[in-house]
Design a protein around this motif. Sequence first.
Motif, PDB file in Angstrom:
ATOM      1  N   LYS A 138      -8.898  -1.579  -4.640  1.00  0.00           N
ATOM      2  CA  LYS A 138      -8.585  -0.333  -3.941  1.00  0.00           C
ATOM      3  C   LYS A 138      -9.058  -0.361  -2.495  1.00  0.00           C
ATOM      4  O   LYS A 138      -8.483   0.301  -1.631  1.00  0.00           O
ATOM      5  CB  LYS A 138      -9.206   0.846  -4.683  1.00  0.00           C
TER       6      LYS A 138
ATOM      7  N   LYS B  97       3.297   4.264  -1.425  1.00  0.00           N
ATOM      8  CA  LYS B  97       3.213   5.076  -2.640  1.00  0.00           C
ATOM      9  C   LYS B  97       4.032   4.484  -3.778  1.00  0.00           C
ATOM     10  O   LYS B  97       3.629   4.513  -4.937  1.00  0.00           O
ATOM     11  CB  LYS B  97       3.696   6.498  -2.340  1.00  0.00           C
TER      12      LYS B  97
ATOM     13  N   LYS C 224       2.087   1.978  -5.819  1.00  0.00           N
ATOM     14  CA  LYS C 224       0.830   2.378  -6.447  1.00  0.00           C
ATOM     15  C   LYS C 224       0.893   2.226  -7.967  1.00  0.00           C
ATOM     16  O   LYS C 224      -0.084   1.832  -8.611  1.00  0.00           O
ATOM     17  CB  LYS C 224       0.496   3.827  -6.078  1.00  0.00           C
ATOM     18  N   GLU C 225       2.049   2.539  -8.534  1.00  0.00           N
ATOM     19  CA  GLU C 225       2.205   2.435  -9.985  1.00  0.00           C
ATOM     20  C   GLU C 225       2.067   0.986 -10.443  1.00  0.00           C
ATOM     21  O   GLU C 225       1.387   0.692 -11.434  1.00  0.00           O
ATOM     22  CB  GLU C 225       3.563   2.992 -10.406  1.00  0.00           C
TER      23      GLU C 225
ATOM     24  N   GLN D  64       0.498  -1.364  -8.855  1.00  0.00           N
ATOM     25  CA  GLN D  64      -0.897  -1.747  -8.636  1.00  0.00           C
ATOM     26  C   GLN D  64      -1.776  -1.257  -9.782  1.00  0.00           C
ATOM     27  O   GLN D  64      -2.663  -1.976 -10.252  1.00  0.00           O
ATOM     28  CB  GLN D  64      -1.384  -1.166  -7.306  1.00  0.00           C
ATOM     29  N   GLN D  65      -1.520  -0.052 -10.243  1.00  0.00           N
ATOM     30  CA  GLN D  65      -2.308   0.504 -11.343  1.00  0.00           C
ATOM     31  C   GLN D  65      -2.063  -0.267 -12.636  1.00  0.00           C
ATOM     32  O   GLN D  65      -2.985  -0.487 -13.437  1.00  0.00           O
ATOM     33  CB  GLN D  65      -1.965   1.986 -11.544  1.00  0.00           C
TER      34      GLN D  65
ATOM     35  N   ASN E 113       0.813  -1.219   0.000  1.00  0.00           N
ATOM     36  CA  ASN E 113       0.000   0.000   0.000  1.00  0.00           C
ATOM     37  C   ASN E 113       0.848   1.271   0.000  1.00  0.00           C
ATOM     38  O   ASN E 113       0.314   2.379   0.072  1.00  0.00           O
ATOM     39  CB  ASN E 113      -0.927   0.009   1.224  1.00  0.00           C
TER      40      ASN E 113
END
Length: 517
Positions: A86, A56, A59-60, A62-63, A54
Amino acid sequence: MKKSLFPRLALMAVLMAFVSACSEKQEYTNVIPANVSTVVSINVKSLVDKAGLNDKENKEAQQKLIDALKSGMNAATFQQVEMIMKDPKKSGIDVSAPMYVFSAEAFPYTTVVAKVSNEDDLHALLETLEKEKICQPLASGDGFQFTQMNNQVLLAYTPSVLMLTNYSGTTQLDKIKQAIPTLLKQTSENSVVSTSAFKKMQKMGGDIDVLFSPASFLGAYTSQLNFGLPQNINLKDMQILGSLSFDKGKISMKYENFTENPELQAMFDKQKKATCAIENSFLKYFPKSTLMYLSMGINGEEFYNLLLENQEFQKNFSISKANEVKELFGTFQKDVAVGLINVTMNNAPTFLLYANVKSAAPVQMLYEKKGELGLKRGEDILKLGENEYVYKSSMLNVFFGVRDNNLYATNDEMLYKSIDKAVNPSIKDTEFASNIKGKHSAFVINAEAILGLPVVKMLGEYGGTQYATAIALVDKVAYMEAVGDPNNNAEMVIQLKDKNVNALKQIVNFIKEFAGI
């Protein structure tokens, strides 16, 4: 006459209590039978947090995963999946509660158990999976809803618990469907929740905790192992507790025996007497570059007393032989230390051994009875001096003897010539040395020293991608250490070089780097 208000209030209270009891959710762990052969507790939330999924920086990634899923789904399905990725709570499963995996005598199927937080959300998720042909349409059972996945997994749920059970064939499937209502009706009193072993497992506090019966794993071999134990001991009365934790800079695995059998506990207590605290008497004789190091504190007389209770020992040793064994074991007291010093492609691995002994009886006995050892042609034991000997063969020489009540053995002539001479730097200068003292047993693998071997460097350079990747992973490890305490409990630690970042996150980062994410 005005009626009393008390009976009405009493009736209302009873009705409220009844409604409350009927609407109260069953504790999800109650479905796990008391006679489990294996149960594993997985703290998913802790693992996700420690892995940094989780953060930062992830995040990329995960996207990218979400975008990859988008291409193969319709808009409604993708919206549902994206929402859950999410916010996992939208799955209807309480991700903050541990998940359990179990198998039991009464229910011998590998089953995952999770806590349901919102039945409507879970139902919506399963409908989405049905649209994607991942599972079959939902159906109703006796007190539960269920579906099937790939003719291998039965997914059953109630407002409080989700069960995923692996099966093979329709016969097993029918048995599982028949057994689930019984599991769902279990209370804490007749489930695993009431057992002392499970309660102790829950207190271990690992990211993953385990409780299992060795007898269930050994199967047919259990009776053979029981054969070597005292007659009143049965391995089925023993359970093993374990935990796995990911911390900053290290991975920790703990292990301990558990039993409520007085005879088995008495045997464990006797085993404790057979060992003693390590004093680190011999660290100064082992070079800091020692590849592997094993140390134990031994009480030879108590160790022999344990042997006396073993049925196999009683059958295979005569009284005269038993006395010899007693004399041999009784000589060993306090520290025993063995080290793997070097490994090359041309010669046998080099080892060094030291042990505290009361006398030179062990080596004298070995020399005097060499005729009974079945030595082959070209093998012999020669006397080099007072209490100093060498075993010679065409393959190797092993020098052994006793000096100042220290027994030694090595297959390296240079080490033999420096017996009882301190080396600098030695193992006592390592980080792990302080962890050994006071323990009853210790085993260390020096990863840094192993990677420094010429043969390992050659494999990394010329062995191809597979070896290079493995070496790159091991290069993040400083050492691996397993220690045993006075209570026969054990802990294994994989100590990483980077002590500031959680070990699980380091593993995830390595995988990302390897996969090019």
